[in-house]
Design an enzyme around this catalytic site. Structure first.
Site, PDB file in Angstrom:
ATOM      1  N   TRP A 103      36.416  76.884  31.240  1.00 36.86           N
ATOM      2  CA  TRP A 103      37.151  75.757  32.099  1.00 36.86           C
ATOM      3  C   TRP A 103      36.152  74.775  32.576  1.00 36.86           C
ATOM      4  O   TRP A 103      36.427  73.537  32.688  1.00 36.86           O
ATOM      5  CB  TRP A 103      37.943  76.396  33.235  1.00 36.86           C
ATOM      6  CG  TRP A 103      38.960  77.299  32.703  1.00 36.86           C
ATOM      7  CD1 TRP A 103      38.985  78.702  32.783  1.00 36.86           C
ATOM      8  CD2 TRP A 103      40.196  76.839  32.263  1.00 36.86           C
ATOM      9  NE1 TRP A 103      40.254  78.826  32.135  1.00 36.86           N
ATOM     10  CE2 TRP A 103      41.017  77.868  31.766  1.00 36.86           C
ATOM     11  CE3 TRP A 103      40.655  75.613  32.050  1.00 36.86           C
ATOM     12  CZ2 TRP A 103      42.293  77.627  31.521  1.00 36.86           C
ATOM     13  CZ3 TRP A 103      41.850  75.411  31.469  1.00 36.86           C
ATOM     14  CH2 TRP A 103      42.722  76.371  31.206  1.00 36.86           C
ATOM     15  N   ASP A 187      36.250  73.579  41.157  1.00 33.63           N
ATOM     16  CA  ASP A 187      37.542  74.382  40.425  1.00 33.63           C
ATOM     17  C   ASP A 187      37.696  75.735  40.977  1.00 33.63           C
ATOM     18  O   ASP A 187      37.152  76.239  40.180  1.00 33.63           O
ATOM     19  CB  ASP A 187      37.642  73.869  38.978  1.00 33.63           C
ATOM     20  CG  ASP A 187      38.738  74.576  38.558  1.00 33.63           C
ATOM     21  OD1 ASP A 187      39.728  75.299  39.320  1.00 33.63           O
ATOM     22  OD2 ASP A 187      38.987  74.720  37.128  1.00 33.63           O
ATOM     23  N   LYS A 211      47.575  81.096  39.457  1.00 38.41           N
ATOM     24  CA  LYS A 211      46.700  82.289  39.467  1.00 38.41           C
ATOM     25  C   LYS A 211      46.747  83.276  40.668  1.00 38.41           C
ATOM     26  O   LYS A 211      46.872  84.298  40.262  1.00 38.41           O
ATOM     27  CB  LYS A 211      45.205  81.771  39.429  1.00 38.41           C
ATOM     28  CG  LYS A 211      44.815  80.509  38.263  1.00 38.41           C
ATOM     29  CD  LYS A 211      45.012  81.318  36.576  1.00 38.41           C
ATOM     30  CE  LYS A 211      44.498  80.487  35.892  1.00 38.41           C
ATOM     31  NZ  LYS A 211      44.642  80.794  34.366  1.00 38.41           N
TER      32      LYS A 211
END
Length: 375
Positions: A103, A187, A211
């Site tokens: 990511w 993030d 999530k």
């Protein structure tokens, strides 16, 4: 008995939240409307939004000098929205990225579209740590070794790599790295609300809700107010933090139903004892699963123990010809979505807030039985 859902996202939601949403589906608190049917500017949704923001601020102890935004686009969207808002701050058009897995690499590649994005540090090579070889993306770069430019507009990191299972929470003081005034952006998509956040170390934190905080469709953005108002001229007006903050997240029609369900999750978290209580539960779950993985040669986790994620636990069978049988039998046993990401293979158990210790113990019991039958 519902099956245990180990999906990395969209992930399992607390059953209590799902039941409340079902009960209120056609009539929210006597309004005669579903939340899906409400005007985002009507008094009913204004109340839902206000309660959600207040509960979120309380759960994470968000300082008053941070705006809380409910946006769209998910983590991938924020990979572009963030540089469009911050990379031009001060005119340098520079940003530094710490690469620690899939990511953060996506964030970096997107950042390069908007200015001079550079790699401050990377775990993309194999190294020896504590005398043990660590493969790429299974460790985290020591902040003391980061190469941060003093005139960078921001430094970005992903604090929990969902795919690779690496979690980094000791966010550094960038002033100590020779970059005073450079904000850290984070993030935190896959571990938001699972542990406290030290906002004194960050200028901006974002997280896709799907999530650990709610359904897909809404992204949580916590941005220090002095960082608002620096968007590039090409930034779409709906993604300009100044517009979103100025309109209380309603510059355009927000993802109303996703915000509503996220608000239900926040209330559920408060009933569980808040983030501190969830952290204790998450520590217990992670210790149980990693403890078993470390006790056997039949399975392995390859992440350095100092940065193992509490939320996303990738693991591999020593004999990978058994992968298909493992997944088929796990599903038959009510253990769902354990297949690892296609980019890394193996297995992955995501054990977010909504996954109780009972579910983790059920997974361990199955893994032990599978090992007895196939070891």
């Amino acid at each position: 008995m519902r099956p245990w859902n180990f999906s990395a996202g969209p992930s399992a939601l607390p059953l209590e939240v799902l039941r409340t949403a079902a009960e209120e589906m056609t009539d929210w608190r006597g309004s005669g409307m579903s939340v899906m049917e409400m005007s985002h500017r009507g008094k009913q949704f204004i109340q839902i939004h206000a309660e959600a923001e207040a509960d979120l601020r309380e759960l994470l102890a968000v300082p008053d000098d941070f705006a809380v935004l409910f946006m769209q686009g998910g983590g991938i969207g924020e990979n572009a929205i963030l540089p469009m808002n911050l990379i031009g701050r001060g005119g340098a058009n520079k940003a530094d990225y710490v690469l620690s897995g899939s990511w953060s690499n996506k964030s970096y590649k997107e950042g390069r579209r908007y200015g001079d994005a550079a790699v401050a540090a990377s775990s993309g090579d194999a190294v020896s740590l504590d005398g043990v070889r660590q493969e790429a993306w299974t460790w985290f770069p020591d902040p003391a070794q980061w190469k941060v430019r003093a005139d960078a507009s921001y430094v970005h990191l992903c604090s929990n790599e969902t795919i690779d299972g690496v979690e980094f929470v000791q966010w550094p003081d960038l002033a100590a790295l020779g970059a005073p005034g450079v904000p850290l952006t984070v993030d935190a998509s896959s571990h938001i609300l699972s542990r406290p956040i030290d906002f004194s170390r960050a200028g901006l934190v974002f997280a896709g809700a799907q999530k650990n905080a709610g359904p897909a469709g809404v992204t949580l953005v916590f941005v220090r107010r002095d960082l608002i108002g620096h968007a590039l001229p090409t930034c779409p007006s709906a993604f300009d933090y100044a517009n979103v903050a100025g309109a209380d997240s309603m510059f355009n029609t927000p993802p109303t139903y996703a915000i509503y369900v996220a608000g239900l999750v926040f209330k559920w978290l408060k009933k569980q004892g808040g983030v501190a209580a969830m952290e204790r539960a998450n520590i217990a779950k992670a210790q149980a699963l990693y403890g078993y993985l470390d006790s056997t040669d039949f399975y392995s986790n390859r992440v350095h123990p100092s940065v193992r994620s509490r939320m996303n636990v990738p693991f591999f069978l020593a004999d990978e010809t058994l992968n298909a049988a493992f997944l088929q039998q796990a599903e038959a046993a009510g253990l769902l979505q354990l297949k690892g990401h296609k980019s890394v293979g193996g297995m992955r158990a995501s054990i977010y807030n909504a996954m109780p210790l009972e579910g983790v113990n059920a997974l361990i019991a199955f893994m032990q039985d599978f090992e007895r039958r196939h070891g």
